[in-house]
Design a protein around this motif. Sequence first.
Motif, PDB file in Angstrom:
ATOM      1  N   LEU A 193     -29.097 -47.621 -29.272  1.00  0.00           N
ATOM      2  CA  LEU A 193     -28.480 -46.218 -29.063  1.00  0.00           C
ATOM      3  C   LEU A 193     -28.260 -46.248 -27.520  1.00  0.00           C
ATOM      4  O   LEU A 193     -27.428 -45.754 -26.843  1.00  0.00           O
ATOM      5  CB  LEU A 193     -29.477 -45.218 -29.486  1.00  0.00           C
ATOM      6  N   PHE A 194     -29.150 -46.884 -26.804  1.00  0.00           N
ATOM      7  CA  PHE A 194     -29.347 -46.770 -25.210  1.00  0.00           C
ATOM      8  C   PHE A 194     -28.229 -47.682 -24.489  1.00  0.00           C
ATOM      9  O   PHE A 194     -27.782 -47.441 -23.586  1.00  0.00           O
ATOM     10  CB  PHE A 194     -30.656 -47.085 -24.558  1.00  0.00           C
ATOM     11  N   ILE A 195     -27.969 -48.731 -25.383  1.00  0.00           N
ATOM     12  CA  ILE A 195     -27.218 -49.808 -24.875  1.00  0.00           C
ATOM     13  C   ILE A 195     -25.673 -49.298 -25.047  1.00  0.00           C
ATOM     14  O   ILE A 195     -25.154 -48.925 -25.942  1.00  0.00           O
ATOM     15  CB  ILE A 195     -27.128 -51.027 -25.750  1.00  0.00           C
ATOM     16  N   GLY A 196     -24.938 -48.910 -23.796  1.00  0.00           N
ATOM     17  CA  GLY A 196     -23.408 -48.388 -23.921  1.00  0.00           C
ATOM     18  C   GLY A 196     -23.697 -47.064 -23.909  1.00  0.00           C
ATOM     19  O   GLY A 196     -22.585 -46.211 -24.140  1.00  0.00           O
ATOM     20  N   LEU A 201     -28.349 -40.329 -22.523  1.00  0.00           N
ATOM     21  CA  LEU A 201     -29.480 -40.309 -23.504  1.00  0.00           C
ATOM     22  C   LEU A 201     -30.806 -40.445 -22.771  1.00  0.00           C
ATOM     23  O   LEU A 201     -31.702 -39.899 -23.245  1.00  0.00           O
ATOM     24  CB  LEU A 201     -29.415 -41.518 -24.692  1.00  0.00           C
ATOM     25  N   GLY A 202     -31.067 -40.959 -21.650  1.00  0.00           N
ATOM     26  CA  GLY A 202     -32.330 -41.402 -21.052  1.00  0.00           C
ATOM     27  C   GLY A 202     -31.914 -42.245 -19.999  1.00  0.00           C
ATOM     28  O   GLY A 202     -30.817 -42.887 -19.628  1.00  0.00           O
ATOM     29  N   VAL A 203     -33.114 -42.607 -19.280  1.00  0.00           N
ATOM     30  CA  VAL A 203     -32.961 -43.484 -17.874  1.00  0.00           C
ATOM     31  C   VAL A 203     -33.607 -44.794 -18.604  1.00  0.00           C
ATOM     32  O   VAL A 203     -34.781 -44.885 -18.701  1.00  0.00           O
ATOM     33  CB  VAL A 203     -33.522 -43.183 -16.657  1.00  0.00           C
ATOM     34  N   ILE A 204     -32.644 -45.969 -18.512  1.00  0.00           N
ATOM     35  CA  ILE A 204     -33.293 -47.426 -18.612  1.00  0.00           C
ATOM     36  C   ILE A 204     -34.223 -47.679 -17.458  1.00  0.00           C
ATOM     37  O   ILE A 204     -33.776 -47.625 -16.375  1.00  0.00           O
ATOM     38  CB  ILE A 204     -32.200 -48.062 -18.971  1.00  0.00           C
ATOM     39  N   THR A 205     -35.270 -48.243 -17.656  1.00  0.00           N
ATOM     40  CA  THR A 205     -36.315 -48.738 -16.737  1.00  0.00           C
ATOM     41  C   THR A 205     -36.531 -49.860 -16.463  1.00  0.00           C
ATOM     42  O   THR A 205     -36.761 -50.794 -15.379  1.00  0.00           O
ATOM     43  CB  THR A 205     -37.568 -47.580 -16.824  1.00  0.00           C
ATOM     44  N   ARG A 206     -36.619 -50.834 -17.775  1.00  0.00           N
ATOM     45  CA  ARG A 206     -37.019 -52.130 -17.864  1.00  0.00           C
ATOM     46  C   ARG A 206     -36.374 -52.757 -19.250  1.00  0.00           C
ATOM     47  O   ARG A 206     -36.171 -52.070 -19.964  1.00  0.00           O
ATOM     48  CB  ARG A 206     -38.611 -52.617 -17.931  1.00  0.00           C
ATOM     49  N   ALA A 207     -36.146 -54.145 -18.836  1.00  0.00           N
ATOM     50  CA  ALA A 207     -35.769 -54.499 -20.127  1.00  0.00           C
ATOM     51  C   ALA A 207     -36.116 -56.212 -20.160  1.00  0.00           C
ATOM     52  O   ALA A 207     -36.445 -56.927 -19.149  1.00  0.00           O
ATOM     53  CB  ALA A 207     -33.932 -54.629 -20.137  1.00  0.00           C
ATOM     54  N   VAL A 208     -36.020 -56.795 -21.636  1.00  0.00           N
ATOM     55  CA  VAL A 208     -36.347 -58.282 -21.694  1.00  0.00           C
ATOM     56  C   VAL A 208     -35.005 -58.942 -22.144  1.00  0.00           C
ATOM     57  O   VAL A 208     -34.422 -58.053 -23.031  1.00  0.00           O
ATOM     58  CB  VAL A 208     -37.344 -58.263 -22.692  1.00  0.00           C
ATOM     59  N   LEU A 209     -34.442 -59.658 -21.482  1.00  0.00           N
ATOM     60  CA  LEU A 209     -33.274 -60.172 -21.664  1.00  0.00           C
ATOM     61  C   LEU A 209     -33.215 -61.567 -22.420  1.00  0.00           C
ATOM     62  O   LEU A 209     -34.269 -62.241 -21.932  1.00  0.00           O
ATOM     63  CB  LEU A 209     -32.468 -60.500 -20.405  1.00  0.00           C
ATOM     64  N   LEU A 438     -17.312 -38.775 -33.846  1.00  0.00           N
ATOM     65  CA  LEU A 438     -17.830 -37.984 -32.546  1.00  0.00           C
ATOM     66  C   LEU A 438     -18.862 -37.066 -32.711  1.00  0.00           C
ATOM     67  O   LEU A 438     -19.613 -36.689 -32.259  1.00  0.00           O
ATOM     68  CB  LEU A 438     -16.469 -37.403 -32.067  1.00  0.00           C
ATOM     69  N   ALA A 439     -18.614 -36.269 -34.161  1.00  0.00           N
ATOM     70  CA  ALA A 439     -19.663 -35.615 -34.724  1.00  0.00           C
ATOM     71  C   ALA A 439     -21.285 -36.302 -34.627  1.00  0.00           C
ATOM     72  O   ALA A 439     -22.136 -35.883 -34.388  1.00  0.00           O
ATOM     73  CB  ALA A 439     -19.581 -34.857 -35.915  1.00  0.00           C
ATOM     74  N   LEU A 440     -21.208 -37.657 -35.230  1.00  0.00           N
ATOM     75  CA  LEU A 440     -22.414 -38.385 -35.321  1.00  0.00           C
ATOM     76  C   LEU A 440     -22.913 -38.440 -33.761  1.00  0.00           C
ATOM     77  O   LEU A 440     -24.028 -38.200 -33.554  1.00  0.00           O
ATOM     78  CB  LEU A 440     -21.995 -39.606 -36.070  1.00  0.00           C
ATOM     79  N   MET A 441     -21.954 -38.874 -33.030  1.00  0.00           N
ATOM     80  CA  MET A 441     -22.474 -39.142 -31.491  1.00  0.00           C
ATOM     81  C   MET A 441     -23.063 -37.852 -30.843  1.00  0.00           C
ATOM     82  O   MET A 441     -24.259 -37.814 -30.272  1.00  0.00           O
ATOM     83  CB  MET A 441     -21.435 -39.556 -30.620  1.00  0.00           C
ATOM     84  N   GLN A 442     -22.392 -36.666 -31.174  1.00  0.00           N
ATOM     85  CA  GLN A 442     -22.787 -35.453 -30.683  1.00  0.00           C
ATOM     86  C   GLN A 442     -24.458 -35.027 -31.260  1.00  0.00           C
ATOM     87  O   GLN A 442     -25.194 -34.479 -30.477  1.00  0.00           O
ATOM     88  CB  GLN A 442     -21.912 -34.359 -30.953  1.00  0.00           C
ATOM     89  N   ALA A 443     -24.468 -35.481 -32.431  1.00  0.00           N
ATOM     90  CA  ALA A 443     -25.848 -35.022 -33.044  1.00  0.00           C
ATOM     91  C   ALA A 443     -26.916 -35.873 -32.589  1.00  0.00           C
ATOM     92  O   ALA A 443     -28.090 -35.437 -32.185  1.00  0.00           O
ATOM     93  CB  ALA A 443     -25.796 -35.289 -34.668  1.00  0.00           C
ATOM     94  N   ILE A 444     -26.638 -37.203 -32.051  1.00  0.00           N
ATOM     95  CA  ILE A 444     -27.383 -37.938 -31.503  1.00  0.00           C
ATOM     96  C   ILE A 444     -28.200 -37.352 -30.029  1.00  0.00           C
ATOM     97  O   ILE A 444     -28.967 -37.291 -29.917  1.00  0.00           O
ATOM     98  CB  ILE A 444     -27.021 -39.435 -31.480  1.00  0.00           C
ATOM     99  N   LYS A 445     -26.808 -37.338 -29.484  1.00  0.00           N
ATOM    100  CA  LYS A 445     -27.079 -36.518 -28.018  1.00  0.00           C
ATOM    101  C   LYS A 445     -27.792 -35.285 -28.195  1.00  0.00           C
ATOM    102  O   LYS A 445     -28.823 -35.126 -27.473  1.00  0.00           O
ATOM    103  CB  LYS A 445     -25.760 -36.316 -27.447  1.00  0.00           C
ATOM    104  N   THR A 446     -27.662 -34.417 -29.093  1.00  0.00           N
ATOM    105  CA  THR A 446     -28.441 -33.009 -29.278  1.00  0.00           C
ATOM    106  C   THR A 446     -29.934 -33.332 -29.563  1.00  0.00           C
ATOM    107  O   THR A 446     -30.823 -32.822 -29.040  1.00  0.00           O
ATOM    108  CB  THR A 446     -27.714 -32.277 -30.199  1.00  0.00           C
ATOM    109  N   ALA A 447     -30.012 -34.308 -30.390  1.00  0.00           N
ATOM    110  CA  ALA A 447     -31.478 -34.704 -30.922  1.00  0.00           C
ATOM    111  C   ALA A 447     -32.151 -35.137 -29.590  1.00  0.00           C
ATOM    112  O   ALA A 447     -33.511 -34.934 -29.625  1.00  0.00           O
ATOM    113  CB  ALA A 447     -31.409 -35.973 -31.991  1.00  0.00           C
ATOM    114  N   HIS A 451     -31.130 -30.230 -24.287  1.00  0.00           N
ATOM    115  CA  HIS A 451     -30.659 -29.220 -23.115  1.00  0.00           C
ATOM    116  C   HIS A 451     -29.479 -29.668 -22.339  1.00  0.00           C
ATOM    117  O   HIS A 451     -29.357 -29.350 -21.216  1.00  0.00           O
ATOM    118  CB  HIS A 451     -31.893 -28.811 -22.135  1.00  0.00           C
ATOM    119  N   ASN A 452     -29.137 -30.966 -22.607  1.00  0.00           N
ATOM    120  CA  ASN A 452     -27.856 -31.524 -21.856  1.00  0.00           C
ATOM    121  C   ASN A 452     -28.048 -31.778 -20.487  1.00  0.00           C
ATOM    122  O   ASN A 452     -27.464 -31.504 -19.656  1.00  0.00           O
ATOM    123  CB  ASN A 452     -26.393 -30.654 -22.140  1.00  0.00           C
ATOM    124  N   LEU A 453     -29.232 -32.327 -20.149  1.00  0.00           N
ATOM    125  CA  LEU A 453     -29.870 -32.813 -18.972  1.00  0.00           C
ATOM    126  C   LEU A 453     -29.427 -34.236 -18.384  1.00  0.00           C
ATOM    127  O   LEU A 453     -29.533 -34.359 -17.140  1.00  0.00           O
ATOM    128  CB  LEU A 453     -31.324 -32.387 -18.774  1.00  0.00           C
TER     129      LEU A 453
END
Length: 461
Positions: A193-196, A201-209, A438-447, A451-453
């Motif tokens: 969900l966070f990739i792309g 949706l949030g701040v990515i802080t670390r990753a394993v590549l 787009l409705a599915l994307m919006q549902a993920i965003k809202t979940a 507060h759309n921050l």
Amino acid sequence: VSSIGQSLAAIVGASNVFEGAGIEERYRVDIMAKYVSTPGFVVRPGSTEEVAAVVKLAAQANLSITPLGGRTGVVGGGTAKDGAIVLSLERMNKVLEVDAASMTMTVEAGATLQATHESAEANGLFMPLDLGARGSATIGGNIATNAGGNRVLRWGMMRDMVLGLEAVLANGSVVSSLTKALKDNAGYNWKHLFIGSEGTLGVITRAVLRLRPLPVSSQTALVAMSSFETATALLRKMEAALGGRLSSFELMWSDFYDFSSEAQLAKRARPLPCGHALYALMESLGSEVAHDADLFAQTLEQAMSEGLASDVVIAQSDRERDNLWAVRDDLTEVLRPLRPLIAYDVSMALGDMPRFREETRAQILERFPQATTLYYGHAGDGNLHLVVGAGTGKDQTTEVDRMVYRVVEKYRGSVSGEHGIGKGKREYIGLTRSAQELALMQAIKTALDPHNLMNPGKVLP
Ligand SMILES: Cc1cc2nc3c(=O)[nH]c(=O)nc-3n(C[C@H](O)[C@H](O)[C@H](O)COP(=O)(O)OP(=O)(O)OC[C@H]3O[C@@H](n4cnc5c(N)ncnc54)[C@H](O)[C@@H]3O)c2cc1C
């Protein structure tokens, strides 16, 4: 200093908070000088804990956050809302570990792509993602945009290289799965969900590549071709004959090749003459120096005798290799005379590209006879770039956008092959994504961000 500025300083230190008029231009104006904003604060946290504390504070103050990496995004995704917070990952720039046995690398989100290349190579390993902005673009930004680049044909996009991920959600909680395992089917794989997600949706802080063995042989050629059909036949031939070693196949139509090589004549000789319909820059990366070079040259020789290639030049040194790539990649000065230019990054089935090109070109030139149109792209993976410059003017962008994207819609392509939607393409995402998607994307965003921050005003229409 405002009370919010003081609270932010209490988390990250006063030297890592900038406010109002003290905010440098690089945080206000994007790299293309196209998107301008007036953020209220710039914050530079030094750890995941600090990111989480900043996000919690922002939520309490009802201020939105725009995460920022290397600022090389070209669709305005890193543009904050006026008065809001820019959260720059620039201090979280370390490669934390290279695990040679597991072939993985653990990095902070602000590490540059180039730093990951260098750390991998120092350990005899290879980070396959590569793009022109490697010196500035960050891993966090690459993940947030699911970056593609020059080697997608062989190793896929950023999504294919992320094993583990850590992110701070909109409510300030930290969700972390820094796994080194390639396989993990334990429930929903939330990292995707966070990739792309472009910071929404949030701040990515670390990753394993995931890393690969370091290729030791590299062959690069520029090939001229007489038609699109021979270009696709040549691509298939090279893929089959090189046994998986073909890693780039960058196609340039003559309009692009003639223009780019002409503009660079003062710096370097034109590698192949003009006058051919298409040119492909191809690269093969392998593990056996002599054998790989012979196979590459023999396959191209065969392609010439079969009529798939009209002319070929193979790089004999690193310098020659760089000169061949420059025609495709060294574009800042080349494209300058076309400003204000409009650039597109669309994708579609490879077979639809010639009709897409003919139709968009005819429409644009009928309306703007003075315009220049250049077509090129990572064609090996269906990604086509179009630059429209001069003779249109800034005010006509929307008109040209509509022409181009309607043809993309007709061929069921995508309005974004790799750069993302950001701010610039929001009104067009609905042309190649259905209302249900787009409705599915919006549902993920809202979940995830009720507060759309998180980076509001991006991606979703
Ligand atoms: C010369 C040049 C060549 C390029 N070539 C390519 C190419 O071949 N292929 C390609 O795909 N792109 C290419 N790009 C575009 C760009 O380099 C990529 O989109 C890159 O992935 C952006 O990384 P960044 O760190 O600069 O991100 P930024 O520009 O800082 O941010 C991009 C987006 O990601 C979000 N973001 C950044 N960091 C984080 C984080 N830690 N957590 C959550 N969200 C975050 C931002 O909010 C924004 O929406 C090119 C750009 C240039 C200037």
